[in-house]
Scaffold this active site. Structure first.
Site, PDB file in Angstrom:
ATOM      1  CD  GLN A 153      -2.950  -1.129   2.311  1.00 45.07           C
ATOM      2  OE1 GLN A 153      -2.805  -0.369   3.267  1.00 45.07           O
ATOM      3  NE2 GLN A 153      -3.819  -2.121   2.309  1.00 45.07           N
ATOM      4  NE  ARG A 154      -1.032   6.786   0.744  1.00 43.35           N
ATOM      5  CZ  ARG A 154      -1.453   7.661   1.632  1.00 43.35           C
ATOM      6  NH1 ARG A 154      -2.139   7.256   2.669  1.00 43.35           N
ATOM      7  NH2 ARG A 154      -1.228   8.962   1.466  1.00 43.35           N
TER       8      ARG A 154
ATOM      9  CE  LYS B 275      -0.301   8.061  -9.317  1.00 44.60           C
ATOM     10  NZ  LYS B 275       0.460   9.095  -8.604  1.00 44.60           N
TER      11      LYS B 275
ATOM     12  CD  GLU C 297     -21.458  -3.052  -3.729  1.00 35.82           C
ATOM     13  OE1 GLU C 297     -20.886  -3.622  -4.687  1.00 35.82           O
ATOM     14  OE2 GLU C 297     -22.042  -3.660  -2.817  1.00 35.82           O
TER      15      GLU C 297
HETATM   16  C1  LIG Z   1     -15.152   0.074  -3.059  1.00 35.15           C
HETATM   17  C2  LIG Z   1     -14.224  -0.497  -2.045  1.00 35.15           C
HETATM   18  O1  LIG Z   1     -13.705  -1.553  -2.221  1.00 35.15           O
HETATM   19  S1  LIG Z   1     -13.877   0.440  -0.685  1.00 35.15           S
HETATM   20  C3  LIG Z   1     -12.574  -0.439   0.080  1.00 35.15           C
HETATM   21  C4  LIG Z   1     -11.238   0.019  -0.404  1.00 35.15           C
HETATM   22  N1  LIG Z   1     -10.226  -0.892   0.073  1.00 35.15           N
HETATM   23  C5  LIG Z   1      -9.708  -0.827   1.322  1.00 35.15           C
HETATM   24  O2  LIG Z   1     -10.029   0.028   2.131  1.00 35.15           O
HETATM   25  C6  LIG Z   1      -8.739  -1.937   1.651  1.00 35.15           C
HETATM   26  C7  LIG Z   1      -7.463  -1.429   2.280  1.00 35.15           C
HETATM   27  N2  LIG Z   1      -6.812  -0.394   1.481  1.00 35.15           N
HETATM   28  C8  LIG Z   1      -6.297  -0.628   0.254  1.00 35.15           C
HETATM   29  O3  LIG Z   1      -6.424  -1.694  -0.325  1.00 35.15           O
HETATM   30  C9  LIG Z   1      -5.497   0.468  -0.404  1.00 35.15           C
HETATM   31  O4  LIG Z   1      -4.932   1.268   0.573  1.00 35.15           O
HETATM   32  C10 LIG Z   1      -6.319   1.375  -1.373  1.00 35.15           C
HETATM   33  C11 LIG Z   1      -6.907   0.512  -2.492  1.00 35.15           C
HETATM   34  C12 LIG Z   1      -7.450   2.102  -0.659  1.00 35.15           C
HETATM   35  C13 LIG Z   1      -5.353   2.411  -1.966  1.00 35.15           C
HETATM   36  O5  LIG Z   1      -4.323   1.764  -2.684  1.00 35.15           O
HETATM   37  P1  LIG Z   1      -2.804   2.220  -2.514  1.00 35.15           P
HETATM   38  O6  LIG Z   1      -1.992   1.409  -3.430  1.00 35.15           O
HETATM   39  O7  LIG Z   1      -2.438   2.184  -1.084  1.00 35.15           O
HETATM   40  O8  LIG Z   1      -2.870   3.747  -2.995  1.00 35.15           O
HETATM   41  P2  LIG Z   1      -1.773   4.549  -3.842  1.00 35.15           P
HETATM   42  O9  LIG Z   1      -0.422   4.355  -3.268  1.00 35.15           O
HETATM   43  O10 LIG Z   1      -1.939   4.250  -5.275  1.00 35.15           O
HETATM   44  O11 LIG Z   1      -2.262   6.028  -3.517  1.00 35.15           O
HETATM   45  C14 LIG Z   1      -2.323   7.055  -4.503  1.00 35.15           C
HETATM   46  C15 LIG Z   1      -2.881   8.283  -3.827  1.00 35.15           C
HETATM   47  O12 LIG Z   1      -4.217   8.027  -3.367  1.00 35.15           O
HETATM   48  C16 LIG Z   1      -4.426   8.645  -2.091  1.00 35.15           C
HETATM   49  N3  LIG Z   1      -4.557   7.610  -1.059  1.00 35.15           N
HETATM   50  C17 LIG Z   1      -4.453   6.273  -1.214  1.00 35.15           C
HETATM   51  N4  LIG Z   1      -4.678   5.636  -0.036  1.00 35.15           N
HETATM   52  C18 LIG Z   1      -4.923   6.594   0.874  1.00 35.15           C
HETATM   53  C19 LIG Z   1      -5.212   6.564   2.270  1.00 35.15           C
HETATM   54  N5  LIG Z   1      -5.284   5.419   2.946  1.00 35.15           N
HETATM   55  N6  LIG Z   1      -5.404   7.734   2.909  1.00 35.15           N
HETATM   56  C20 LIG Z   1      -5.322   8.910   2.244  1.00 35.15           C
HETATM   57  N7  LIG Z   1      -5.033   8.999   0.912  1.00 35.15           N
HETATM   58  C21 LIG Z   1      -4.838   7.851   0.243  1.00 35.15           C
HETATM   59  C22 LIG Z   1      -3.175   9.480  -1.832  1.00 35.15           C
HETATM   60  O13 LIG Z   1      -3.407  10.736  -2.440  1.00 35.15           O
HETATM   61  C23 LIG Z   1      -2.127   8.696  -2.579  1.00 35.15           C
HETATM   62  O14 LIG Z   1      -1.019   9.488  -2.948  1.00 35.15           O
HETATM   63  P3  LIG Z   1       0.227   9.623  -1.904  1.00 35.15           P
HETATM   64  O15 LIG Z   1       0.512   8.261  -1.369  1.00 35.15           O
HETATM   65  O16 LIG Z   1       1.288  10.199  -2.750  1.00 35.15           O
HETATM   66  O17 LIG Z   1      -0.281  10.542  -0.835  1.00 35.15           O
END
Ligand SMILES: CC(=O)SCCNC(=O)CCNC(=O)[C@H](O)C(C)(C)COP(=O)(O)OP(=O)(O)OC[C@H]1O[C@@H](n2cnc3c(N)ncnc32)[C@H](O)[C@@H]1OP(=O)(O)O
Length: 450
Positions: free
Chosen positions: A273-274, A279, A305
């Site tokens: 993650q992050r 993205k 959803e």
């Molecule tokens: C419809 C649904 O499924 S809702 C459920 C979503 N899934 C979850 O909550 C499960 C746990 N979380 C995850 O799987 C992941 O953290 C995700 C899918 C939410 C995000 O994927 P990641 O690969 O972590 O995000 P990525 O690194 O691409 O982030 C790109 C930008 O999005 C934003 N972002 C992503 N995650 C977050 C977060 N947790 N908090 C705040 N901003 C975030 C930020 O702007 C980030 O840029 P930065 O890291 O430079 O600040």
């Protein structure tokens, strides 16, 4: 590498949660679960690094303070912990005798599983850990019975694993911590492909651990699409694959001859993650549907959803960036009247598959960037605040006679409130919600400037 999920039941809940009765203890499943992504036999550390030797150690070592808890959440050697376990173990609790250990190993690519436990079912009053876990693991590819067989599998068969579906994209990124450049591949598949169903059956357990309120999708319905990200590494001269994350979408019909895919579950596994994978995954989904018709014809837009806050942040980041890069926000009037420009949001939907409502959120964020550091009395900023507050009022309060809990006092007691106080409470709630919106918008703007 092997995905090694390790439940360490020595790692008990806080002392308050502990019920010591004939040595029957209650453990918090989230805290005692350790998950590790491993790729080779060498990755299987036995026992996992944070397992205390004895339960007594753990009990006397009541330094299971916050610092240690935090450490437990970010373990070395690729170990990580689930966020939710309540869909597997009632109320996140595992009730068991001391000592109890359970490690779950899953091969990084194939997700072939082995459950390791010294658990013995001595009484019906304790949790049948293995049974509860077997309920949520694949029935088609049930866990391998012994560790030796599992190790043999890793050594002899894991290298042959190939991702299901069709490769649609690849990218490289530098790991945030190591700085090392690593390659990733994105795959797409329809649920009508038996290989996709079979793989998804092993993968879906992760949504229970990491998405609040999630449930398994019904794969008997042919409208599901799935996108996966795999990491690729060379091990002993062979290209190997490990799962990084995935997304399920349901294809809805949109009159008269279009498809409206809706994102149902999206997950990037915690070690990844992050780092930009969310993205890449979201952009791969947009690009795929821009270039390919779906079940009912061309894709109208992509909806979501019940999005979690984390996903909203990701989506706002990706969508705003895409809109800016498309040039569609160039030359727009920088005030809230632009929200009435239906042609603009229609173009955003057509070109980028961003729904109209989400396009407007992106414009709000874009507009807000103009007000950062501005005086609150600036008329455009004032109009912006009024607009957002009205939107929030409509969204969260609407025609409701009352706001939730408006009649509940500070100590939880029921109280009769006069209409004026109720109205005041509603406004206070909106002010709080507005603050959160500004904070979120600020975060998105900052992340786009990094
Ligand atoms: C419809 C649904 O499924 S809702 C459920 C979503 N899934 C979850 O909550 C499960 C746990 N979380 C995850 O799987 C992941 O953290 C995700 C899918 C939410 C995000 O994927 P990641 O690969 O972590 O995000 P990525 O690194 O691409 O982030 C790109 C930008 O999005 C934003 N972002 C992503 N995650 C977050 C977060 N947790 N908090 C705040 N901003 C975030 C930020 O702007 C980030 O840029 P930065 O890291 O430079 O600040």
């Amino acid at each position: 590498m092997i995905v090694n999920i390790s439940f360490n039941i020595f790692d008990m809940n806080d002392t308050d949660d502990k019920q010591t009765n004939n040595k029957v203890l209650t453990f918090n499943a989230n805290k005692c679960t350790n998950i590790q992504l491993t790729w080779t036999r060498q990755d299987i550390i036995d026992p996992p690094p944070n397992i205390p030797e004895t339960n007594e150690n753990k009990e006397t070592d009541d330094s299971d303070d916050e610092e240690e808890d935090e450490e437990q959440e970010h373990l070395d050697n690729g170990f990580f912990k689930p966020t939710y376990s309540h869909q597997i173990f009632k109320e996140d609790n595992i009730i068991g005798y001391d000592p109890l250990v359970l490690n779950i190993y899953m091969a990084a690519g194939s997700l072939t599983t082995y459950l390791e436990t010294n658990y013995t079912l001595k009484s019906k009053n304790i949790t049948n850990v293995e049974k509860e876990l077997l309920n949520v693991f694949s029935k088609t590819d049930a866990p391998i019975p012994t560790k030796d067989q599992y190790i043999q599998y890793i050594e002899e068969k894991e290298a042959k694993f190939r991702p299901p579906g069709t490769k649609i994209h690849e990218y490289s990124i530098n790991d945030r911590e190591t700085g090392e450049e690593t390659n990733y591949e994105v795959y797409f598949g329809r649920i009508t492909d038996p290989g996709i169903v079979r793989y998804h059956e092993k993968l879906q357990v992760f949504v229970l651990w990491f998405i609040d309120g999630s449930s398994f999708i019904y794969t008997g319905d042919s409208n599901w699409d799935i996108f996966f990200i795999f990491k690729t590494v060379m091990i002993d001269g062979e290209k190997r694959y490990g799962i990084v994350g995935y997304c399920t979408l349901y294809n809805f019909y949109h009159h008269p001859s279009a498809t409206r895919p809706r994102i149902s579950q999206i997950l990037i596994l915690p070690p990844y993650q992050r780092n930009g994978h969310g993205k890449y995954l979201l952009n791969s989904i947009y690009n795929y549907y821009k270039n390919n018709d779906s079940i009912y014809g061309p894709v109208y837009d992509i909806t979501v959803e019940d999005p979690a806050d984390q996903f909203d942040s990701l989506r706002n980041h990706v969508d705003l960036l895409n809109i800016k890069q498309s040039g569609l926000f160039n030359d727009v009037k920088m005030d809230i009247s632009t929200l009435g420009n239906s042609e603009l949001f229609e173009n955003i939907r057509k070109q980028l598959l961003i729904p109209i409502k989400q396009g407007k959120i992106c414009f709000e964020i874009f507009l807000y960037s103009k007000f950062i550091g501005q005086s609150k009395s600036h008329p455009d900023y004032k109009n912006f605040r009024i607009h957002i507050k009205k939107r929030l009022y409509k969204q969260f309060i609407g025609d409701q006679k009352d706001i939730p809990d408006a009649n509940v006092g500070a100590n939880g007691e029921q109280q009769q409130l006069d209409p004026e106080t109720i109205e005041k409470n509603k406004l206070n709630a909106i002010i709080e919600l507005y603050k959160n919106v500004e904070e979120d918008y600020f975060e998105t703007i900052s992340s786009l400037q990094r």
